[in-house]
Scaffold this motif. Structure first.
Motif, PDB file in Angstrom:
ATOM      1  N   ILE A 147       0.834  -1.209   0.000  1.00 22.47           N
ATOM      2  CA  ILE A 147       0.000   0.000   0.000  1.00 22.47           C
ATOM      3  C   ILE A 147       0.870   1.260   0.000  1.00 22.47           C
ATOM      4  O   ILE A 147       0.634   2.193  -0.773  1.00 22.47           O
ATOM      5  N   GLU A 148       1.903   1.268   0.847  1.00 24.31           N
ATOM      6  CA  GLU A 148       2.792   2.439   0.884  1.00 24.31           C
ATOM      7  C   GLU A 148       3.491   2.621  -0.465  1.00 24.31           C
ATOM      8  O   GLU A 148       3.663   3.741  -0.947  1.00 24.31           O
ATOM      9  N   ALA A 149       3.899   1.506  -1.064  1.00 20.47           N
ATOM     10  CA  ALA A 149       4.601   1.602  -2.357  1.00 20.47           C
ATOM     11  C   ALA A 149       3.662   2.191  -3.411  1.00 20.47           C
ATOM     12  O   ALA A 149       4.044   3.110  -4.145  1.00 20.47           O
ATOM     13  N   LEU A 150       2.438   1.692  -3.479  1.00 21.12           N
ATOM     14  CA  LEU A 150       1.498   2.211  -4.484  1.00 21.12           C
ATOM     15  C   LEU A 150       1.200   3.686  -4.237  1.00 21.12           C
ATOM     16  O   LEU A 150       1.164   4.495  -5.174  1.00 21.12           O
ATOM     17  N   LYS A 151       1.009   4.042  -2.967  1.00 25.07           N
ATOM     18  CA  LYS A 151       0.731   5.446  -2.642  1.00 25.07           C
ATOM     19  C   LYS A 151       1.886   6.344  -3.065  1.00 25.07           C
ATOM     20  O   LYS A 151       1.681   7.466  -3.516  1.00 25.07           O
ATOM     21  N   SER A 152       3.107   5.833  -2.938  1.00 23.13           N
ATOM     22  CA  SER A 152       4.281   6.665  -3.238  1.00 23.13           C
ATOM     23  C   SER A 152       4.332   7.070  -4.714  1.00 23.13           C
ATOM     24  O   SER A 152       5.000   8.020  -5.090  1.00 23.13           O
ATOM     25  N   THR A 153       3.608   6.346  -5.586  1.00 23.47           N
ATOM     26  CA  THR A 153       3.623   6.701  -7.015  1.00 23.47           C
ATOM     27  C   THR A 153       2.578   7.761  -7.340  1.00 23.47           C
ATOM     28  O   THR A 153       2.476   8.201  -8.481  1.00 23.47           O
ATOM     29  N   GLY A 154       1.754   8.098  -6.341  1.00 29.20           N
ATOM     30  CA  GLY A 154       0.697   9.086  -6.593  1.00 29.20           C
ATOM     31  C   GLY A 154      -0.647   8.413  -6.822  1.00 29.20           C
ATOM     32  O   GLY A 154      -1.666   9.081  -6.999  1.00 29.20           O
ATOM     33  N   LEU A 155      -0.675   7.086  -6.831  1.00 28.48           N
ATOM     34  CA  LEU A 155      -1.933   6.367  -7.017  1.00 28.48           C
ATOM     35  C   LEU A 155      -2.763   6.506  -5.740  1.00 28.48           C
ATOM     36  O   LEU A 155      -2.236   6.338  -4.638  1.00 28.48           O
ATOM     37  N   THR A 156      -4.042   6.842  -5.879  1.00 25.70           N
ATOM     38  CA  THR A 156      -4.867   6.977  -4.675  1.00 25.70           C
ATOM     39  C   THR A 156      -6.032   5.998  -4.696  1.00 25.70           C
ATOM     40  O   THR A 156      -6.468   5.510  -3.672  1.00 25.70           O
ATOM     41  N   ARG A 157      -6.536   5.719  -5.909  1.00 26.19           N
ATOM     42  CA  ARG A 157      -7.741   4.896  -5.993  1.00 26.19           C
ATOM     43  C   ARG A 157      -7.370   3.451  -6.305  1.00 26.19           C
ATOM     44  O   ARG A 157      -7.247   3.067  -7.468  1.00 26.19           O
ATOM     45  N   PHE A 158      -7.107   2.695  -5.268  1.00 30.05           N
ATOM     46  CA  PHE A 158      -6.801   1.274  -5.465  1.00 30.05           C
ATOM     47  C   PHE A 158      -7.281   0.479  -4.260  1.00 30.05           C
ATOM     48  O   PHE A 158      -7.544   1.057  -3.191  1.00 30.05           O
ATOM     49  N   GLN A 159      -7.416  -0.812  -4.442  1.00 34.39           N
ATOM     50  CA  GLN A 159      -7.861  -1.695  -3.365  1.00 34.39           C
ATOM     51  C   GLN A 159      -6.974  -2.927  -3.333  1.00 34.39           C
ATOM     52  O   GLN A 159      -6.616  -3.455  -4.398  1.00 34.39           O
ATOM     53  N   VAL A 160      -6.635  -3.378  -2.144  1.00 31.99           N
ATOM     54  CA  VAL A 160      -5.927  -4.648  -2.022  1.00 31.99           C
ATOM     55  C   VAL A 160      -6.950  -5.677  -1.535  1.00 31.99           C
ATOM     56  O   VAL A 160      -7.550  -5.510  -0.478  1.00 31.99           O
ATOM     57  N   THR A 161      -7.172  -6.681  -2.354  1.00 36.84           N
ATOM     58  CA  THR A 161      -8.133  -7.731  -2.009  1.00 36.84           C
ATOM     59  C   THR A 161      -7.368  -8.922  -1.455  1.00 36.84           C
ATOM     60  O   THR A 161      -6.382  -9.364  -2.049  1.00 36.84           O
ATOM     61  N   ILE A 162      -7.849  -9.396  -0.295  1.00 35.64           N
ATOM     62  CA  ILE A 162      -7.118 -10.464   0.394  1.00 35.64           C
ATOM     63  C   ILE A 162      -7.972 -11.718   0.466  1.00 35.64           C
ATOM     64  O   ILE A 162      -9.166 -11.661   0.747  1.00 35.64           O
ATOM     65  N   GLY A 163      -7.357 -12.847   0.217  1.00 31.96           N
ATOM     66  CA  GLY A 163      -8.028 -14.145   0.360  1.00 31.96           C
ATOM     67  C   GLY A 163      -7.150 -15.081   1.180  1.00 31.96           C
ATOM     68  O   GLY A 163      -6.096 -14.690   1.689  1.00 31.96           O
ATOM     69  N   GLU A 164      -7.568 -16.323   1.300  1.00 29.17           N
ATOM     70  CA  GLU A 164      -6.802 -17.327   2.067  1.00 29.17           C
ATOM     71  C   GLU A 164      -7.031 -18.662   1.378  1.00 29.17           C
ATOM     72  O   GLU A 164      -8.161 -19.143   1.349  1.00 29.17           O
ATOM     73  N   VAL A 165      -5.988 -19.238   0.790  1.00 29.63           N
ATOM     74  CA  VAL A 165      -6.224 -20.447  -0.018  1.00 29.63           C
ATOM     75  C   VAL A 165      -6.690 -21.629   0.834  1.00 29.63           C
ATOM     76  O   VAL A 165      -7.359 -22.523   0.331  1.00 29.63           O
ATOM     77  N   ASP A 166      -6.361 -21.632   2.112  1.00 21.55           N
ATOM     78  CA  ASP A 166      -6.776 -22.739   2.971  1.00 21.55           C
ATOM     79  C   ASP A 166      -8.286 -22.763   3.213  1.00 21.55           C
ATOM     80  O   ASP A 166      -8.841 -23.799   3.547  1.00 21.55           O
TER      81      ASP A 166
END
Ligand SMILES: N[C@@H](Cc1c[nH]c[nH+]1)C(=O)O
Length: 381
Positions: A147-166
């Motif tokens: 998230i910090e890396a993406l923000k550092s490029t100036g990107l603001t509108r993004f989502q990280v979707t999390i799952g769990e394969v188990d």
């Protein structure tokens, strides 16, 4: 003239001028953000032995690898995926190391996909791997770093979707699916191919409630996003533990202050089979594919002789750049340098300009030394 002399093959491309400057500038920002978390740069070769990416490793399928032979008759491949290479490297040089290892890297990967998919066959990826830490705090560190890396490029509108394969694995066990069906279903679900999943579940006569739950995982519009709902749908220990892990992770991510960027999707699975736990992808506007992909792979290093847990991600730089440009995010690139013209054939003038150019370059100002184009034209733009 032979057409092939100027053209590149399908799926690879030249990058130059402003576009390349933007790419380098974005890479620099991402790398700075990753370095802020104390990750150390590592470089592995583009060419590896075939075994590093064999079926047992669980990465790109063999038919999508660029394979060739060396003079000794070894089968080599162009790396399709950084993670197995980093795992090999960590096992080779840090076999006895007990302290967690933090690596970051940047380079190109190569996949021999069909032309019809319209995807690049050579893509630039920047990534990080945290090796030797099985904790939920490690999951949180890695995801917040994304998230910090993406923000550092100036990107603001993004989502990280999390799952769990188990969660999916436990559900398949509970429903009594055999291994082949599980694999086939995983590929339908990871591609969000609802109709193929439906057909498979009908064909295998999977009973209710599993038929509906498994189908829901493949549904793009009705994903199982709430951890509460996900918990209420299953009885098996494996899936319940997966949810418990996500609940802890959610809390940690709130403590990192990044909760607004997070969503859950229990139907999020990867085509890579080395993942063992938390998996995640980052999505943004202007690009259909995920710009970041990652997850936990606690059994992969064991295949290289080092039995330790790991988690990591890659940012697909080419896709991120496309998204940034479609979202009109401004990326500052270094100003172009000065041009110092000299009069061709005038030795004195040449020496004066040469000295001036050398002085500017010493001050760090990019300077081109060039013969005058016309008699009167001498500019230092
Ligand atoms: N190598 C994975 C991403 C990843 C890095 N570390 C863990 N997963 C990919 O290319 O999708």
């Amino acid at each position: 003239m032979n057409n092939r002399l100027l053209h590149t093959p399908e799926g690879v491309r030249d990058i130059y001028g402003k576009e390349y400057a933007r790419k380098l500038a974005v890479e620099q920002k991402l790398q700075n953000a990753i370095h802020c978390f104390g990750y150390e740069d590592i470089q592995t070769p583009s060419i590896e032995f075939f075994d590093v990416f064999s079926k047992e490793i669980g990465t790109t399928p063999s038919k999508e690898l660029y394979k060739f032979f060396d003079k000794e008759g070894n089968t080599l491949v162009l790396r399709p995926d950084f993670t197995p290479s980093i795992a090999r490297c960590a096992a080779k040089y840090f076999m006895e190391e007990k302290v967690p290892l933090r690596f970051s890297y940047n380079g190109n990967t190569f996949t021999n996909t069909s032309n019809l998919q319209g995807k690049l066959k050579e893509v630039t990826q920047m990534g990080a791997e945290l090796i030797g830490d099985p904790s939920v705090e490690a999951d949180a560190e890695v995801i917040s770093m994304v998230i910090e890396a993406l923000k550092s490029t100036g990107l603001t509108r993004f989502q990280v979707t999390i799952g769990e394969v188990d969660y999916f694995r436990g559900l398949c066990e509970e429903a009594g699916l055999d291994e082949d069906t599980e694999k086939e279903l995983r590929s339908c679900i990871s591609g969000k191919n609802f109709f193929a999943a439906q057909e498979l579940l009908e064909q295998k006569q999977i009973p209710e409630p599993y038929h509906s739950i498994l189908l829901k995982l493949a549904d793009m519009f009705e994903n199982i996003e709430s951890l509460e709902d996900a918990k209420s749908l299953v009885k098996n220990e494996r899936s319940l533990q997966a949810i418990a892990r996500l609940e802890k992770l959610k809390k940690r991510l709130e403590q990192y202050g990044v909760a607004e960027y997070i969503t859950f999707d229990l139907g999020m699975l990867s085509k890579y089979q080395y993942y063992t736990g938390v998996v995640f992808k980052a999505y943004t506007y202007g690009i259909g594919d995920a710009v970041v992909k990652g997850g936990r792979y606690d059994n992969l290093l064991r295949k290289f002789g080092k039995d330790t847990a790991a988690i990591g991600f890659v940012i697909v730089i080419d896709d991120l750049l496309e998204a940034l440009s479609r979202q009109k995010v401004v990326i500052d690139v270094p100003a172009s340098g000065k041009i110092m013209y000299y009069r061709a054939g005038d030795e004195t003038d040449y020496l004066v300009k040469l000295a001036e150019a050398a002085k500017l370059r010493k001050e760090g100002i990019p300077t081109v030394l060039s013969p005058e184009i016309t008699e009167n034209e001498e500019a230092d733009q």
